[in-house]
Motif scaffolding. Sequence first.
Motif, mmCIF file in Angstrom:
data_model
loop_
_atom_site.group_PDB
_atom_site.id
_atom_site.type_symbol
_atom_site.label_atom_id
_atom_site.label_comp_id
_atom_site.label_asym_id
_atom_site.label_seq_id
_atom_site.Cartn_x
_atom_site.Cartn_y
_atom_site.Cartn_z
ATOM 1 N N LEU A 50 48.351 12.922 24.336
ATOM 2 C CA LEU A 50 47.495 13.621 25.512
ATOM 3 C C LEU A 50 48.025 14.929 25.451
ATOM 4 O O LEU A 50 47.489 15.887 25.939
ATOM 5 N N ALA A 51 49.343 15.358 25.420
ATOM 6 C CA ALA A 51 50.103 16.356 25.680
ATOM 7 C C ALA A 51 49.552 17.603 24.777
ATOM 8 O O ALA A 51 49.499 18.856 24.898
ATOM 9 N N LEU A 53 46.831 17.387 23.061
ATOM 10 C CA LEU A 53 45.215 17.724 23.310
ATOM 11 C C LEU A 53 44.895 19.006 24.110
ATOM 12 O O LEU A 53 43.625 19.575 23.824
ATOM 13 N N PHE A 54 45.763 19.481 24.730
ATOM 14 C CA PHE A 54 45.318 20.537 25.745
ATOM 15 C C PHE A 54 46.040 22.062 25.520
ATOM 16 O O PHE A 54 47.150 21.748 24.792
ATOM 17 N N PRO A 55 45.581 23.013 25.870
ATOM 18 C CA PRO A 55 46.237 24.384 25.527
ATOM 19 C C PRO A 55 47.383 24.335 26.285
ATOM 20 O O PRO A 55 47.644 23.715 27.243
ATOM 21 N N GLY A 56 48.416 25.285 25.865
ATOM 22 C CA GLY A 56 49.517 25.300 26.603
ATOM 23 C C GLY A 56 50.835 25.002 25.881
ATOM 24 O O GLY A 56 50.579 24.165 24.603
ATOM 25 N N PRO A 57 51.806 25.226 26.327
ATOM 26 C CA PRO A 57 52.987 24.651 25.720
ATOM 27 C C PRO A 57 53.473 23.358 25.517
ATOM 28 O O PRO A 57 53.130 22.713 26.604
ATOM 29 N N ASN A 61 53.199 20.495 28.638
ATOM 30 C CA ASN A 61 52.186 19.488 28.824
ATOM 31 C C ASN A 61 52.869 18.249 28.735
ATOM 32 O O ASN A 61 52.424 17.160 29.334
ATOM 33 N N GLY B 18 45.717 28.932 25.171
ATOM 34 C CA GLY B 18 46.745 28.901 24.387
ATOM 35 C C GLY B 18 46.781 27.806 23.440
ATOM 36 O O GLY B 18 47.447 26.744 23.607
ATOM 37 N N PRO B 88 47.287 24.851 31.962
ATOM 38 C CA PRO B 88 47.890 23.547 31.193
ATOM 39 C C PRO B 88 48.073 22.635 32.213
ATOM 40 O O PRO B 88 47.837 21.278 31.963
ATOM 41 N N VAL B 92 46.322 18.999 31.992
ATOM 42 C CA VAL B 92 47.086 17.683 31.645
ATOM 43 C C VAL B 92 47.020 16.873 33.003
ATOM 44 O O VAL B 92 46.845 15.591 32.870
ATOM 45 N N LEU B 111 40.120 19.554 17.842
ATOM 46 C CA LEU B 111 41.400 20.387 17.388
ATOM 47 C C LEU B 111 41.601 20.652 16.021
ATOM 48 O O LEU B 111 42.036 21.756 15.681
#
Lengths: 176, 176
Positions: A50-51, A53-57, A61, B18, B88, B92, B111
């Motif tokens: 899950l972490a 799948l998303f943008p960001g560090p 996440n 990001g 993020p 999340v 992705l």
Amino acid sequence: MSYIDLFWVFLKIGWLTLGGGYVMIPLFMEEFVKKRKWVTQDEFLETLTLAQLFPGPIALNFAVAIGYRLKRLKGALVSATAVILPSFVSILVIAIFFLRFEENKFVQGLFYGLRPAIAGLMVFSIYEILSKYKFTYIKIIIAILFTLVLILFKLNPVYIIILALIGSILWVYTGH
Amino acid sequence: MGIYWALIRVFFLIGLFGFGGGYAIIALIRYFVTIQEKWLTSTQFIDVLAISQITPGPIAINSATFIGYKMAGVLGSAIATLASVFAPFILVFSSSYFFHKLNSDKFKRVLENLRPMTFALIISATYSIVSSSLLDFKSFIIFLISIFLSYINFGNIPLRLLLMAILGEILYFLRF
């Protein structure tokens, strides 16, 4: 498990991981699955997916996802704060000093070495990606096109990212 | 007041877009802070990258903290850092809240398809960093040693950078 425990674990891992990124995943696993048994291995991997799948560090996440799983909104806030705090404090301290002594000859000497070293790390990361992933021809062509647009036209990368996202979503959701 | 809004806008977008992890985000941050807003010169931006690689935490958050402080003091630093983690966190968190069974398979394929794009981002960032950090023969030597140390997987990244900083210090004061 209390909020203080949760805070402490993320603070500890936040401090340990210089440079960030995937090096912290095994540390998270050690703490959450093996040592404290807050989640099972399966739950851990599910949260990690899950972490990713998303943008960001990834560390942030992951902290939000696992914090939510354990203690809902408050858990997510506590673990996110704890994972950010070490980087915030250390960068703030460095920024205060660096900006004051930027022109200092000794500081300039250090960065005289660091700048080409960073360039070297990045060139090596390209080599690593090329040796790790097998790109198909179409993907190589897309990568070259995007690279040229970014370098020659100095385009805001946000447009490239949105374009790639739309393209990719359409491709996957039309059954490819 | 204006600078706070600018910091929020820029670092919110950096957090939101990001994708790809690791060095892919560098092109995005570089565009906003050196080309669009001109908060840093190309050289100062590489210095921030170097600092970010030898301290805890991800580049996106580190650069937010550093640039926030440079532009608007401790408050600016805190605001920029929060802005960088906002998107993020929300993404999340809400996916943990709303989707108990996320169709992560399709997400992962979306992705996966972004890889040529993130690769292009890394190449373009590397291009600009190489061209603004290799200024003379001595920095070229440091660049080559940095690649070599990565290739033989010597120590870890902070250790390699520390060595290059020491070497830089020596070469900086040595005239040849």
